[in-house]
Write an enzyme that holds these catalytic residues in place. Sequence first.
Site, PDB file in Angstrom:
ATOM      1  N   ALA A   8      -9.111  -3.546   3.305  1.00  0.00           N
ATOM      2  CA  ALA A   8      -8.275  -3.787   4.493  1.00  0.00           C
ATOM      3  C   ALA A   8      -7.164  -4.802   4.304  1.00  0.00           C
ATOM      4  CB  ALA A   8      -9.169  -4.239   5.656  1.00  0.00           C
ATOM      5  N   SER A   9      -6.946  -5.278   3.102  1.00  0.00           N
ATOM      6  CA  SER A   9      -5.985  -6.366   2.921  1.00  0.00           C
ATOM      7  C   SER A   9      -4.533  -5.915   2.991  1.00  0.00           C
ATOM      8  CB  SER A   9      -6.230  -7.057   1.573  1.00  0.00           C
ATOM      9  OG  SER A   9      -6.009  -6.162   0.493  1.00  0.00           O
ATOM     10  N   TYR A 155      -9.498  10.253 -10.553  1.00  0.00           N
ATOM     11  CA  TYR A 155      -9.203  10.032  -9.135  1.00  0.00           C
ATOM     12  C   TYR A 155      -9.430  11.296  -8.299  1.00  0.00           C
ATOM     13  CZ  TYR A 155      -6.791   8.253  -4.992  1.00  0.00           C
ATOM     14  OH  TYR A 155      -6.479   7.847  -3.724  1.00  0.00           O
TER      15      TYR A 155
END
Length: 262
Positions: A8-9, A155
């Site tokens: 969440a940064s 990924y």
Amino acid sequence: MRVLITGASRGIGAGIARQLASDALARGETPYLALTASRESEAFSALVAELEAQGARVTVLVGDMADPAVPSRLVEEALAFCGSLDGVVSNVGIMAPGRLVELDQAEWDRLFDVNARGPWLLAKAAYPALKASRGSLVNIASMVGVHPHPGSGAYSTSKAAVIMLTQQLAQEWAADGIRVNSISPGMIHTSATDRLYQHPEVAERRQQVIPLHQIGQPAQIAGIVAFLLGEGAAYVTGQNLLADGGFADSIMAHIPGLPPKG
């Protein structure tokens, strides 16, 4: 609204935190947000200060999701702060481009540890709290988990695993009243992808192949998360919402010429 948000940064995670806080405050509620990141940073501190200035209650939790002990600790600390959990948003994810034939096993393992095992362990740890609240879990997957992206290393496969994790959890938890959905963003302009969009020709070419002719923004993904966590999606579970401006479905438009008539 009491929510745990991983990764969440900045970027999409920060956008989700802003959206959920804004929506809760508009309803006259005090949002309790447990925000996680792999480490503290100036951007993270600025986000927390911004949210608190608006009236949100926020706690910062730090840990590497590659560590199997971290997800349960984050949930435990989030519950200590929030008291309960109405929602969990598993947003954390890492990338390491490369051709699969050349990929080192350690890179493969780390991506799966963070991108696939991390969301599973987080969900597992949050299950009792979500069952008690009849809450909701949202996983952030990716367009490349639906369509292969050559050169993306592990990924694509790790995000495909997240989509299936979402669908399986949705079936297993439906009887407990827990809804589980995922979002697969397409091309989104975040701090992680900013270097790409510093090249005007790259940005222009990407815009041209997207039917909506725009690069997505974190706030647009955040709006979908808010919907999936809210009452408006009370009958929605096990879905993977592709948010890509129509790109994935546009493949036929790239075939030169039209079929002849008759």
